[in-house]
Design a protein around this motif. Sequence first.
Motif, short mmCIF file in Angstrom:
data_model
loop_
_atom_site.label_atom_id
_atom_site.label_comp_id
_atom_site.label_asym_id
_atom_site.label_seq_id
_atom_site.Cartn_x
_atom_site.Cartn_y
_atom_site.Cartn_z
N HIS A 52 0.93 -0.87 -0.03
CA HIS A 52 0.09 0.20 0.19
C HIS A 52 1.01 1.59 0.37
O HIS A 52 1.94 1.07 1.10
N LEU A 53 0.71 1.96 -0.99
CA LEU A 53 1.78 3.10 -0.60
C LEU A 53 0.05 4.37 -0.73
O LEU A 53 -0.39 4.41 -0.88
N PRO A 54 0.75 5.73 0.42
CA PRO A 54 0.18 6.67 -0.20
C PRO A 54 0.09 7.69 -1.11
O PRO A 54 1.82 7.48 -2.04
N PRO A 55 0.02 8.89 -0.83
CA PRO A 55 0.05 9.40 -2.48
C PRO A 55 1.31 10.18 -2.18
O PRO A 55 1.63 10.31 -1.00
N GLY A 56 2.35 10.11 -3.39
CA GLY A 56 3.22 10.95 -3.55
C GLY A 56 4.47 9.66 -2.50
O GLY A 56 5.70 9.87 -2.26
N GLY A 57 4.01 8.28 -2.32
CA GLY A 57 4.65 7.35 -1.91
C GLY A 57 5.51 6.23 -2.81
O GLY A 57 5.75 6.57 -3.74
N ARG A 58 6.97 5.92 -1.85
CA ARG A 58 7.51 5.31 -3.00
C ARG A 58 8.43 3.89 -2.32
O ARG A 58 8.58 3.90 -1.24
N HIS A 59 8.95 3.03 -2.62
CA HIS A 59 9.02 2.21 -2.02
C HIS A 59 9.87 1.08 -2.94
O HIS A 59 9.80 0.87 -4.12
N SER A 60 11.26 1.27 -2.58
CA SER A 60 12.85 0.40 -3.07
C SER A 60 12.14 -1.41 -1.97
O SER A 60 12.12 -1.58 -1.28
#
Length: 312
Positions: A52-60
Amino acid sequence: MSDEFTDDAKAPGRPAFTDFHLEAGRAAGGPYALDIDPERAGWGYSSLRVLHLPPGGRHSFATGGSEWIVLPLSGGCTVVTDTAETFELAGRESVFSGVTDFAYVPRDAQVQITSGAGGRFALTGARCERRLPARYGPAPAVPVELRGSGNCSRQVNNFAAAGTFACDRLIAVEVLTPGGNWSSYPPHKHDECRPGQESELEEIYYYEIDAAHGKEGVGYQRVTPSGHGRGTDVLAEVRSGDAVLIPDGWHGPSIAVPGHTMYYLNVMAGPGATREWLICDHPDHGWIRDTWPDQPVDPRLPLYEAPAGDAR
């Protein structure tokens, strides 16, 4: 929001699952709402994560020894690899609204996912040997299949079925079952390697149930022992966010209660030299297939079709 995560095998101290039905939230891990890897599942190949990513979220994350497909469940995102491949995924509103595009990323890579508007994303994975090129999967190229008939009618989005999209070991499809229908029926299995007849594949079911009249829906999943492997035996009431592990056994039916469409994402992989989905029907129930030509497909299907456009 930034998260870093490494390959499954490099994350020690994560408890193994003690049963096969994983209720929503119980299999969460790190940044993932659902985190199933071979160690926790007690098998060799198949993985599934829900991010789950919020607005503007990022995940590596590092892909490690597995190949992965980034599949939007809701919302869109940008997928970038450490070798500068960039894939813009338009995504979709929900799994009940349309076919989505997706991105394949290979083993031994670093990947970043960003989402301007936020969303939920499935990462379907399989340990593998070959490092294939990173690629974009356009929504218009996803084959939409209507399977079964009568109250066994369901829709299958074959986005990464064997023979549809090239992977080393990963097989993944989406199934939508209208309320009141049975899918994964007749019960079938794929827990032995029998060339030309049956493939040995571990399988994960991940569920979402469409709400109706403001009420949460449920579904039901049955798995019975086949005499091979662990003797998997499951009778579960499943809700959105739940998963069921199927290392072996006759699986089916998957039942959608009246008034609520059931979605499930199937992730499969196994040790076979050939990537193929070969199943064996339960001998007591396989006869039902012979009745299908005399019945119409449920008129509610397809719930949607792949969009027109460039399928390259």
